[in-house]
Design a protein around this motif. Structure first.
Motif, PDB file in Angstrom:
ATOM      1  N   ALA A   1      74.686  28.179  19.031  1.00 40.64           N
ATOM      2  CA  ALA A   1      73.786  27.994  20.179  1.00 40.64           C
ATOM      3  C   ALA A   1      74.047  26.633  20.821  1.00 40.64           C
ATOM      4  N   LEU A   2      74.212  25.591  19.998  1.00 40.72           N
ATOM      5  CA  LEU A   2      74.439  24.253  20.564  1.00 40.72           C
ATOM      6  C   LEU A   2      75.862  24.104  21.099  1.00 40.72           C
ATOM      7  N   GLN A   3      76.826  24.818  20.509  1.00 38.29           N
ATOM      8  CA  GLN A   3      78.185  24.793  21.085  1.00 38.29           C
ATOM      9  C   GLN A   3      78.155  25.260  22.534  1.00 38.29           C
ATOM     10  N   LYS A   4      77.343  26.267  22.803  1.00 37.90           N
ATOM     11  CA  LYS A   4      77.232  26.782  24.186  1.00 37.90           C
ATOM     12  C   LYS A   4      76.653  25.709  25.105  1.00 37.90           C
ATOM     13  N   VAL A   5      75.605  25.035  24.631  1.00 37.41           N
ATOM     14  CA  VAL A   5      74.996  23.973  25.442  1.00 37.41           C
ATOM     15  C   VAL A   5      76.023  22.862  25.691  1.00 37.41           C
ATOM     16  N   GLN A   6      76.784  22.502  24.639  1.00 37.36           N
ATOM     17  CA  GLN A   6      77.801  21.447  24.786  1.00 37.36           C
ATOM     18  C   GLN A   6      78.873  21.860  25.794  1.00 37.36           C
ATOM     19  N   ALA A   7      79.288  23.133  25.734  1.00 34.88           N
ATOM     20  CA  ALA A   7      80.326  23.618  26.660  1.00 34.88           C
ATOM     21  C   ALA A   7      79.839  23.474  28.101  1.00 34.88           C
ATOM     22  N   ASN A   8      78.563  23.734  28.282  1.00 33.27           N
ATOM     23  CA  ASN A   8      77.966  23.628  29.603  1.00 33.27           C
ATOM     24  C   ASN A   8      77.908  22.170  30.077  1.00 33.27           C
ATOM     25  N   THR A   9      77.402  21.304  29.201  1.00 35.59           N
ATOM     26  CA  THR A   9      77.279  19.880  29.560  1.00 35.59           C
ATOM     27  C   THR A   9      78.642  19.272  29.871  1.00 35.59           C
ATOM     28  N   LEU A  10      79.670  19.712  29.114  1.00 36.73           N
ATOM     29  CA  LEU A  10      80.986  19.059  29.206  1.00 36.73           C
ATOM     30  C   LEU A  10      81.983  19.927  29.970  1.00 36.73           C
ATOM     31  N   GLU A  11      81.480  20.778  30.875  1.00 39.14           N
ATOM     32  CA  GLU A  11      82.363  21.786  31.491  1.00 39.14           C
ATOM     33  C   GLU A  11      83.507  21.172  32.298  1.00 39.14           C
ATOM     34  N   THR A  12      83.339  19.937  32.760  1.00 41.13           N
ATOM     35  CA  THR A  12      84.427  19.355  33.553  1.00 41.13           C
ATOM     36  C   THR A  12      85.464  18.641  32.687  1.00 41.13           C
ATOM     37  N   HIS A  13      85.270  18.678  31.359  1.00 40.85           N
ATOM     38  CA  HIS A  13      86.216  18.009  30.462  1.00 40.85           C
ATOM     39  C   HIS A  13      86.897  19.029  29.560  1.00 40.85           C
ATOM     40  N   GLN A  14      88.070  18.636  29.085  1.00 42.99           N
ATOM     41  CA  GLN A  14      88.727  19.512  28.126  1.00 42.99           C
ATOM     42  C   GLN A  14      88.305  19.113  26.717  1.00 42.99           C
ATOM     43  N   VAL A  15      87.582  19.990  26.029  1.00 44.18           N
ATOM     44  CA  VAL A  15      87.137  19.670  24.671  1.00 44.18           C
ATOM     45  C   VAL A  15      87.481  20.814  23.730  1.00 44.18           C
ATOM     46  N   THR A  16      87.689  20.464  22.467  1.00 46.86           N
ATOM     47  CA  THR A  16      88.028  21.447  21.439  1.00 46.86           C
ATOM     48  C   THR A  16      86.981  21.372  20.341  1.00 46.86           C
ATOM     49  N   TRP A  17      86.503  22.519  19.883  1.00 46.70           N
ATOM     50  CA  TRP A  17      85.598  22.541  18.732  1.00 46.70           C
ATOM     51  C   TRP A  17      86.416  22.835  17.487  1.00 46.70           C
ATOM     52  N   ILE A  18      86.158  22.107  16.438  1.00 53.54           N
ATOM     53  CA  ILE A  18      86.828  22.417  15.181  1.00 53.54           C
ATOM     54  C   ILE A  18      85.779  22.773  14.147  1.00 53.54           C
ATOM     55  N   ALA A  19      86.178  23.684  13.240  1.00 56.92           N
ATOM     56  CA  ALA A  19      85.200  24.220  12.291  1.00 56.92           C
ATOM     57  C   ALA A  19      84.994  23.272  11.121  1.00 56.92           C
ATOM     58  N   GLN A  20      86.012  22.521  10.759  1.00 61.60           N
ATOM     59  CA  GLN A  20      85.838  21.611   9.625  1.00 61.60           C
ATOM     60  C   GLN A  20      86.605  20.319   9.856  1.00 61.60           C
ATOM     61  N   MET A  21      86.175  19.306   9.136  1.00 58.30           N
ATOM     62  CA  MET A  21      86.744  17.965   9.306  1.00 58.30           C
ATOM     63  C   MET A  21      88.240  17.924   9.031  1.00 58.30           C
ATOM     64  N   SER A  22      88.683  18.769   8.102  1.00 65.04           N
ATOM     65  CA  SER A  22      90.109  18.733   7.746  1.00 65.04           C
ATOM     66  C   SER A  22      90.978  19.214   8.906  1.00 65.04           C
TER      67      SER A  22
END
Ligand code: SAH
Length: 353
Positions: free
Chosen positions: A118-139
Motif C-alpha cells: 500500500a505504501l509502495q503505491k503512495v511512494q510511486a505517486n509521490t516520486l512519479e517524476t523520478h526514477q526509483v527502484t524498490w528492492i525486497a531485501q537489503m542484500s
C-alpha cells in the motif's frame, strides 16, 4: 476472520507467541497488517512523522548527505537509499533540495526498501517524476557507494522482551486469558546474548533485543565500509534502553498493544548502543538530538527564508512546524540522529565523530 482471530487460532495451536512474532504479524501480515493495508500518516491517520511536518526535514537531511558525497570526492555512481520511506515525502524533499548540487542527481540511483505494498503505491505517486527502484531485501542493494537515510524505520522493527530472574531471563509472550490476548512470561532460561546486561540490571528489570537490527546494519556497513558513503539514521530511543518501550498508537493517542491487532502502530525505542556496535568496522558519529542536528544544518535560516512567502495560518503552521521538529520539549530531544561512515572519513555535516 480478523487478525485477532488469526492470532488467537495460532496461540491455540502453537502456544504463546514471542513478542517479536506478534509485533511483526501486527505490522506486516500480508492481509491484515497495519502497514500492509493503510497509509497511517498525518492528521487523518494515526501519527505524524518529521518529513510530514515540514519540507525542511527532508531538505536538510538531503543536503547533509550531498555534502558528504562532495567531501567523498563525488563518486560518479552511487546508491541513494531509503529504508521505510512512508509516503515518500522525505525522498521527494531531499531530491528537490539536492537538485541544487551539481552532478548529485545524475550520479544517484534511488533505491527504496518498503515492505508495505500500500505504501509502495503512495511512494510511486509521490516520486512519479523520478526514477526509483524498490528492492525486497537489503542484500539486493547494489555493490557501490551507498548514501542511506532511515527515519522512524528501526523503531518499527519487532523486539523481544526479557525479564531478569536471577542470572536467567524470562521471555515476555502473548498468550490467552480466556478468549482475551494477554501478556505472560516464559520459563527462566540463560540468554547468552544478554550476558552484558547482567552488569546493568537487577532482578525484575526488563530489557529488549531487536533481532533484525544487526543483519540490516551489516548489509549497510558491508557497502559503506568498502565502497564509501554514509547512513543517516533518525529515530527515537537512546544509548542503551532499559524497561518496556513497546508502544501502540492509534488516532494520535496511546493504545493497548493487544486490544486490536493490526489496527494500531507498534513501535519500540531504538537502542543506539546496539546500532553503534553493529556498525563496526565502520565508524559512527555521536548520538545527537534531532533538534541540535537540524540547528547545526541551518534549519532556522531555512525557516526564515520560507517564512518570507507565508502569511496568516500558513505562517503560524510553519512556525509551529519549526518548533515541533527542534524544540527539546517536542521532537528535538526525543529523536536522535546517528551516522555510520567509513573510518578515516568525516561524518556528514550536523554530526560529530
Ligand atoms: N520514514 C517514513 C515512515 C516511517 S514509518 C517517515 O518518516 O514518514 C515506518 C516505515 O517503514 C513504513 O513505510 C513501513 O511500511 C516501513 N516498514 C516497516 N517495517 C519494515 C520492514 N521490515 N521492511 C521494510 N519496510 C518496513
Amino acid at each position: 476472520m480478523t487478525l485477532r482471530d488469526h492470532i488467537i487460532t495460532r496461540i491455540r495451536t502453537e502456544g504463546p507467541l514471542r513478542l517479536d512474532d506478534y509485533f511483526g504479524t501486527c505490522l506486516l501480515h500480508p492481509q491484515w497488517g497495519y502497514y500492509t493495508t493503510r497509509d497511517p500518516f498525518g492528521a487523518a491517520g494515526d501519527f505524524t512523522t518529521a518529513p510530514e511536518i515540514s519540507q525542511m526535514f527532508g531538505e536538510l537531511i538531503g543536503l547533509s548527505l550531498a555534502q558528504k558525497w562532495l567531501d567523498d570526492g563525488a563518486p560518479a555512481r552511487f546508491t541513494l537509499a531509503e529504508l521505510g520511506p512512508g509516503r515518500g515525502t522525505l525522498m521527494a524533499d531531499l531530491l528537490r533540495a539536492c537538485a541544487q548540487v551539481p552532478g548529485f542527481l545524475e550520479a544517484a540511483q534511488v533505491h527504496l526498501i518498503e515492505a508495505s505494498p500500500a505504501l509502495q503505491k503512495v511512494q510511486a505517486n509521490t516520486l512519479e517524476t523520478h526514477q526509483v527502484t524498490w528492492i525486497a531485501q537489503m542484500s539486493d542493494l547494489p555493490d557501490q557507494p551507498l548514501y542511506l537515510i532511515a527515519n522512524e524505520f528501526f523503531d518499527a522493527l519487532p523486539v523481544r522482551q526479557f525479564v531478569r530472574d536471577g542470572a536467567r531471563w524470562r521471555e515476555r509472550q502473548i498468550g490467552l486469558q480466556g478468549d482475551q490476548l494477554a501478556f505472560g512470561l516464559g520459563p527462566a532460561q540463560p540468554q547468552p546474548a544478554l550476558a552484558a546486561r547482567l552488569h546493568d540490571t537487577k532482578d525484575g528489570d526488563l530489557v529488549e533485543i531487536c533481532g533484525a537490527l544487526a543483519p540490516i546494519l551489516s548489509e549497510i556497513t558491508a557497502r559503506i565500509g568498502t565502497q564509501g558513503g554514509a547512513a543517516l539514521i533518525v529515530d527515537y530511543g537512546d544509548w542503551r534502553t532499559l524497561g518496556d518501550t513497546l508502544q501502540a498508537v492509534r488516532n494520535h493517542a496511546p493504545a493497548d498493544p493487544l486490544a486490536d491487532p493490526g489496527a494500531a502502530d507498534l513501535t519500540a525505542h531504538v537502542d543506539f548502543e546496539a546500532m553503534a556496535t553493529a556498525a563496526a568496522p565502520c565508524a559512527h558519529s555521536r548520538v545527537t538530538p534531532q533538534g541540535v542536528f537540524l540547528e547545526r544544518l541551518g534549519i532556522t535560516q531555512r525557516a526564515q527564508q520560507l517564512a518570507q512567502n507565508l502569511t496568516g495560518s500558513a505562517l503560524d503552521n510553519h512556525i509551529a512546524a519549526h518548533r515541533r521538529l527542534t524544540h527539546p520539549q517536542e521532537m528535538g530531544n526525543l529523536f536522535k540522529v546517528i551516522a555510520v561512515y567509513p573510518p578515516q572519513t568525516a561524518p556528514p555535516p550536523g554530526l560529530e565523530p
